[in-house]
Scaffold this motif. Structure first.
Motif, PDB file in Angstrom:
ATOM      1  N   PHE A  94       0.833  -1.204   0.000  1.00  0.00           N
ATOM      2  CA  PHE A  94       0.000   0.000   0.000  1.00  0.00           C
ATOM      3  C   PHE A  94       0.869   1.257   0.000  1.00  0.00           C
ATOM      4  CE2 PHE A  94      -2.504  -3.416   1.867  1.00  0.00           C
ATOM      5  CZ  PHE A  94      -3.623  -3.383   1.057  1.00  0.00           C
ATOM      6  N   LYS A  95       1.961   1.186   0.765  1.00  0.00           N
ATOM      7  CA  LYS A  95       2.872   2.338   0.784  1.00  0.00           C
ATOM      8  C   LYS A  95       3.468   2.560  -0.602  1.00  0.00           C
ATOM      9  CE  LYS A  95       4.232   2.128   5.624  1.00  0.00           C
ATOM     10  NZ  LYS A  95       5.150   1.483   6.563  1.00  0.00           N
ATOM     11  N   ASN A  96       3.904   1.460  -1.245  1.00  0.00           N
ATOM     12  CA  ASN A  96       4.486   1.590  -2.585  1.00  0.00           C
ATOM     13  C   ASN A  96       3.495   2.231  -3.555  1.00  0.00           C
ATOM     14  OD1 ASN A  96       6.835   0.412  -1.745  1.00  0.00           O
ATOM     15  ND2 ASN A  96       6.351  -1.631  -2.547  1.00  0.00           N
ATOM     16  N   LEU A  97       2.248   1.773  -3.484  1.00  0.00           N
ATOM     17  CA  LEU A  97       1.236   2.313  -4.399  1.00  0.00           C
ATOM     18  C   LEU A  97       1.133   3.826  -4.274  1.00  0.00           C
ATOM     19  CD1 LEU A  97      -1.981   0.056  -4.429  1.00  0.00           C
ATOM     20  CD2 LEU A  97      -0.590   0.740  -6.384  1.00  0.00           C
ATOM     21  N   ILE A  98       1.162   4.296  -3.012  1.00  0.00           N
ATOM     22  CA  ILE A  98       0.954   5.722  -2.772  1.00  0.00           C
ATOM     23  C   ILE A  98       2.225   6.536  -2.976  1.00  0.00           C
ATOM     24  CG2 ILE A  98       0.481   7.394  -0.922  1.00  0.00           C
ATOM     25  CD1 ILE A  98      -1.703   5.601   0.037  1.00  0.00           C
ATOM     26  N   ALA A 158     -11.580   6.758  -6.324  1.00  0.00           N
ATOM     27  CA  ALA A 158     -11.606   7.539  -5.079  1.00  0.00           C
ATOM     28  C   ALA A 158     -11.944   6.679  -3.866  1.00  0.00           C
ATOM     29  CB  ALA A 158     -12.600   8.684  -5.224  1.00  0.00           C
ATOM     30  N   GLU A 159     -12.916   5.764  -4.012  1.00  0.00           N
ATOM     31  CA  GLU A 159     -13.321   4.930  -2.870  1.00  0.00           C
ATOM     32  C   GLU A 159     -12.213   3.955  -2.488  1.00  0.00           C
ATOM     33  OE1 GLU A 159     -15.963   5.022  -0.774  1.00  0.00           O
ATOM     34  OE2 GLU A 159     -16.196   6.946  -1.805  1.00  0.00           O
ATOM     35  N   TYR A 160     -11.641   3.295  -3.503  1.00  0.00           N
ATOM     36  CA  TYR A 160     -10.544   2.358  -3.217  1.00  0.00           C
ATOM     37  C   TYR A 160      -9.357   3.095  -2.574  1.00  0.00           C
ATOM     38  CZ  TYR A 160     -12.558  -1.582  -5.885  1.00  0.00           C
ATOM     39  OH  TYR A 160     -13.337  -2.622  -6.325  1.00  0.00           O
ATOM     40  N   LEU A 161      -9.083   4.314  -3.081  1.00  0.00           N
ATOM     41  CA  LEU A 161      -7.930   5.067  -2.583  1.00  0.00           C
ATOM     42  C   LEU A 161      -8.035   5.308  -1.080  1.00  0.00           C
ATOM     43  CD1 LEU A 161      -5.294   6.602  -3.111  1.00  0.00           C
ATOM     44  CD2 LEU A 161      -6.662   8.608  -3.721  1.00  0.00           C
ATOM     45  N   LYS A 162      -9.271   5.526  -0.594  1.00  0.00           N
ATOM     46  CA  LYS A 162      -9.448   5.750   0.853  1.00  0.00           C
ATOM     47  C   LYS A 162      -8.931   4.552   1.633  1.00  0.00           C
ATOM     48  CE  LYS A 162     -13.803   8.181   0.614  1.00  0.00           C
ATOM     49  NZ  LYS A 162     -15.217   7.934   0.791  1.00  0.00           N
ATOM     50  N   TRP A 163      -9.250   3.355   1.148  1.00  0.00           N
ATOM     51  CA  TRP A 163      -8.820   2.151   1.866  1.00  0.00           C
ATOM     52  C   TRP A 163      -7.326   1.924   1.714  1.00  0.00           C
ATOM     53  CZ3 TRP A 163     -12.067   0.799   5.373  1.00  0.00           C
ATOM     54  CH2 TRP A 163     -13.428   1.029   5.184  1.00  0.00           C
ATOM     55  N   GLU A 165      -1.302   3.600   6.129  1.00  0.00           N
ATOM     56  CA  GLU A 165      -0.966   4.361   7.350  1.00  0.00           C
ATOM     57  C   GLU A 165      -1.151   3.546   8.616  1.00  0.00           C
ATOM     58  OE1 GLU A 165      -3.589   7.680   7.008  1.00  0.00           O
ATOM     59  OE2 GLU A 165      -2.287   8.745   5.590  1.00  0.00           O
ATOM     60  N   ASN A 166      -1.951   2.506   8.544  1.00  0.00           N
ATOM     61  CA  ASN A 166      -2.347   1.835   9.777  1.00  0.00           C
ATOM     62  C   ASN A 166      -2.271   0.310   9.610  1.00  0.00           C
ATOM     63  OD1 ASN A 166      -3.708   0.771  11.972  1.00  0.00           O
ATOM     64  ND2 ASN A 166      -5.193   2.446  12.053  1.00  0.00           N
ATOM     65  N   GLN A 167      -1.144  -0.242  10.032  1.00  0.00           N
ATOM     66  CA  GLN A 167      -0.919  -1.690   9.893  1.00  0.00           C
ATOM     67  C   GLN A 167      -1.988  -2.499  10.639  1.00  0.00           C
ATOM     68  OE1 GLN A 167       2.021  -3.440   8.328  1.00  0.00           O
ATOM     69  NE2 GLN A 167       0.509  -5.071   8.590  1.00  0.00           N
ATOM     70  N   THR A 168      -2.422  -2.004  11.797  1.00  0.00           N
ATOM     71  CA  THR A 168      -3.409  -2.764  12.577  1.00  0.00           C
ATOM     72  C   THR A 168      -4.745  -2.852  11.833  1.00  0.00           C
ATOM     73  OG1 THR A 168      -2.374  -1.752  14.467  1.00  0.00           O
ATOM     74  CG2 THR A 168      -4.375  -2.973  14.907  1.00  0.00           C
ATOM     75  N   ALA A 169      -5.132  -1.742  11.180  1.00  0.00           N
ATOM     76  CA  ALA A 169      -6.388  -1.759  10.417  1.00  0.00           C
ATOM     77  C   ALA A 169      -6.288  -2.791   9.301  1.00  0.00           C
ATOM     78  CB  ALA A 169      -6.681  -0.374   9.843  1.00  0.00           C
ATOM     79  N   LEU A 170      -5.112  -2.860   8.651  1.00  0.00           N
ATOM     80  CA  LEU A 170      -4.925  -3.856   7.593  1.00  0.00           C
ATOM     81  C   LEU A 170      -4.984  -5.275   8.172  1.00  0.00           C
ATOM     82  CD1 LEU A 170      -4.227  -4.744   4.691  1.00  0.00           C
ATOM     83  CD2 LEU A 170      -1.808  -4.549   5.320  1.00  0.00           C
TER      84      LEU A 170
END
Ligand code: HEM
Length: 625
Positions: A278-282, A326-331, A337-342
């Motif tokens: 996810f970090k790489n994507l952003i 836009a919706e996917y980008l939010k996730w 940003e949040n490993q625990t959420a993942l």
């Protein structure tokens, strides 16, 4: 095939996991492990086994293990382009299958291998539901295609844009073309296809993004040269996908592997769980280029002022799609940003992906079983003590063990509004005062009991009743149950509906002979019934169906129907006539027309089996004899 419940219960899951972990790091010459670990390959195997599930009719999924490769009758799944080289993964698992035998079915082994691989690479795991029953062949996936049956029941008008009830947009793939729709590398066009097809698998945006990016935390894509993987198992069963890249002993394997035709890993450590994907994507800008396999893929653009070249990683068009919507980008942003959420989202979505086709929680076995999850449609426990002592059941699907009378969801939306349930609210209103007399009687049991009593009253054989159903709460969030599919060709419709319900042709023909009152048929929009004596139970239906000649009409409600020639009030539906038109069904109808006892016996057996098909207090099905 039968499930040996005691053997599965006796399985030492910890021991199997330990064996699996040894296999993961023991690279074999016939298929050397990338990065020294087979974990990513096992995750892909489990995902492709389970990911064929579609909620349209409950078909697909890893229960049945129809992704197996030999013998030939495991087509179509074993030869799907998306399953290229997964025969190697199953060969790696074979010694474990041999060791545990019937205690570990192929379906359970594949799911356990994928789940243990995630755990072994540091990923979060909720648990595992065991109890899959291996199919004896791949035929239950015929409707998934590509096969003549699929062309009949679910044709795909434009491959690359296949629609519901099919699961994927592209035949032979698990969901979408990785390169973009019809290999057009436009991420913005890929995103809607991902959303549409993952919804057909019952996944929402949060789950979809967690699954794709969580899955692609591991492993790499393979496309070492442009010449492809070689013939699929259906064309070369003895040596499927031998590979064409490279030469000598390493031809077609290791660095010379061609699986999908793309090349490279998504992250810098493809055998460790993290949110780097996810970090790489952003963090990077991505540019498209043709990889060594001659397919469009994406590489990071060097950052301005950065002296070091970007990491040797890549993305597929379907990955880049996740930041172009836009919706996917939010996730993507949340998970970056949040490993625990993942961790939470991925572990839950993976468990759902693996277990969605297993039906109710009570079908699951094993010491590492999580509690019932919302997707398993948990029902409250039945009231105790039970009182002394079907249309409702018609929504049952054997394909994913959902629906049925248990839960009495026929009284709740969306089922109460299905056209085939018109008039049922009136029947329920008549029954409910009886329930008031017996407070512990569930509506579900009451409906089945009333059906049994009405049939026996009309003259059916004594029908076994097995109580203990419970009712879903009235405020339950509507479940995505869908009515049975309709087809222009009614023979196909009847065959498909019975197959989804798990009814044999003999069961289906017998159940069609139940009395149907003219008033109920009129409530459904027809002009009448084939009998006015709907309180009489015998084989008259079959005599009328086979002996009369039929005229095609349209009812005042606009429904297709048939009237007996020369008789004003004898009516059948197109589904009835399908029984006369189809040679196999017709032969059964002839037997019943000639032999009332044979019909009564077949009806009682089919009715009891079907009424109890949705009763699970154990893994193999009904708790009722
Ligand atoms: C590999 C596409 C979703 C897990 C691959 C490959 C492709 C691909 C093309 C390369 C196969 C090869 O050449 O070896 C996609 C697309 C997806 C998707 C288009 C959906 C939009 C998922 C999901 C998971 C997953 C949901 C798991 C939760 C994996 C893993 C690999 C892989 C672990 C690496 C296998 C290996 O290293 O051998 N995927 N995938 N993928 N995929 Fe996906």
């Amino acid at each position: 095939m039968m499930l040996d419940v005691d053997a599965v219960k006796g399985l030492d899951i910890a021991e199997v996991k330990a064996d699996l972990k040894k296999v993961f790091v023991s690279s074999q010459d016939f298929w050397p492990a990338d990065f020294g670990h087979y974990g990513p390959l096992m995750v892909r195997l489990a995902w492709h086994c389970a990911g064929s599930f579609r909620s349209s009719d409950g078909r697909g999924g890893c229960d049945g293990a129809r992704i197996r490769w030999l013998p030939a009758y495991f087509d179509p799944e074993r030869s799907w382009a998306d399953n290229t080289n997964l025969d190697k993964a199953r060969s790696l698992l074979w010694p474990i299958k041999l060791k545990y035998g019937k205690a570990l079915t192929w379906g359970d082994l594949i799911v356990l291998a994928g789940t243990t691989a995630i755990e072994d690479m540091g990923g979060p795991v909720l648990g595992v539901c065991l109890g899959r029953i291996d199919d004896a062949d791949g035929s239950a996936s015929s409707a998934l295609g590509p096969t003549p049956l699929q062309e009949m029941v679910a044709p795909c008008e434009a491959d690359g844009d296949c629609k519901d009830p099919l699961g994927p947009s592209t035949m032979s793939l698990i969901y979408v073309n990785p390169e973009g729709p019809l290999a057009n590398p436009v991420p913005e066009l890929s995103a809607p296809q991902i959303r549409d097809t993952f919804a057909r698998m019952a996944m929402n945006d949060a789950e979809t993004v967690a699954l794709v990016g969580g899955g692609h935390a591991f492993g790499k894509v393979h496309g070492a040269c442009p010449t492809g993987p070689g013939p699929a198992p259906k064309d070369q069963p003895s040596d499927p996908w031998p590979g064409t890249c490279g030469a000598g002993p390493m031809k077609g394997k290791g660095p010379n592997t061609f699986t999908s035709g793309f090349e490279g890993p998504w992250t810098t450590n493809p055998i460790a769980w993290d949110n780097e994907y996810f970090k790489n994507l952003i963090e990077y800008d991505w540019e498209k280029h043709k990889g060594p396999g001659d397919h469009w893929q994406w590489r990071p653009v060097p950052k301005p002022g950065d002296n070091d070249p970007p990491a040797p990683i890549m993305m597929l068009t379907a990955d880049v799609a996740l930041i172009k919507d836009a919706e996917y980008l939010k996730w993507v942003t949340l998970y970056a940003e949040n490993q625990t959420a993942l961790d939470e989202a991925f572990s839950q979505a993976w468990y759902k992906l693996m277990s969605r086709d297993m039906g109710p929680h009570s079908r699951c076995l094993g010491s590492q079983l999580p509690p019932s999850q919302p997707f398993q449609a948990p029902l409250p426990p039945p009231s105790k003590p039970l009182p002394d002592f079907a249309k409702c059941a018609a929504s049952f699907r054997q394909t994913d063990y959902s629906g049925g009378c248990n839960g009495a969801r026929i009284r709740l939306a969306p089922q109460k509004d299905w056209p085939s349930n018109k008039g049922m609210d009136g029947v329920l209103n008549v029954l409910l005062p009886i329930k008031d007399k017996y407070p512990t009687l569930s509506v579900a049991d009451l409906i089945v009991l009333a059906g049994n009593a009405a049939l026996e009253d009309a003259g059916a054989r004594k029908l076994k009743f097995c109580g203990g159903r419970s009712d879903a709460p009235a405020d339950e969030a509507p479940l995505p149950f869908v009515p049975p599919r309709q087809f222009d060709d009614k023979i196909i419709e009847v065959r498909d509906n019975w197959a989804v319900k798990g009814l044999s042709p003999r069961d289906g023909v017998a159940l069609a002979g139940r009395p149907r009152s003219p008033s109920q048929q009129m409530r459904l929009g027809y002009s009448g019934s084939w009998t006015s004596a709907s309180n009489k139970f015998d084989n008259l239906y079959f005599k009328v169906l086979l002996n009369e000649e039929w005229d095609n009409k349209t009812s005042s409600a606009g429904l297709d129907e048939f009237r007996a020639v020369g008789k004003a009030d004898v009516w059948m539906t197109p589904r009835d006539l399908a029984i006369r038109w189809d040679p196999e069904f017709q032969a059964i109808a002839q037997e019943f027309a000639a032999d009332n006892t044979a019909f009564r016996n077949a009806f009682a057996a089919a009715w009891t089996r079907f009424m109890n098909a949705d009763r699970f207090n154990g893994p193999t099905g009904s708790e009722c004899p």
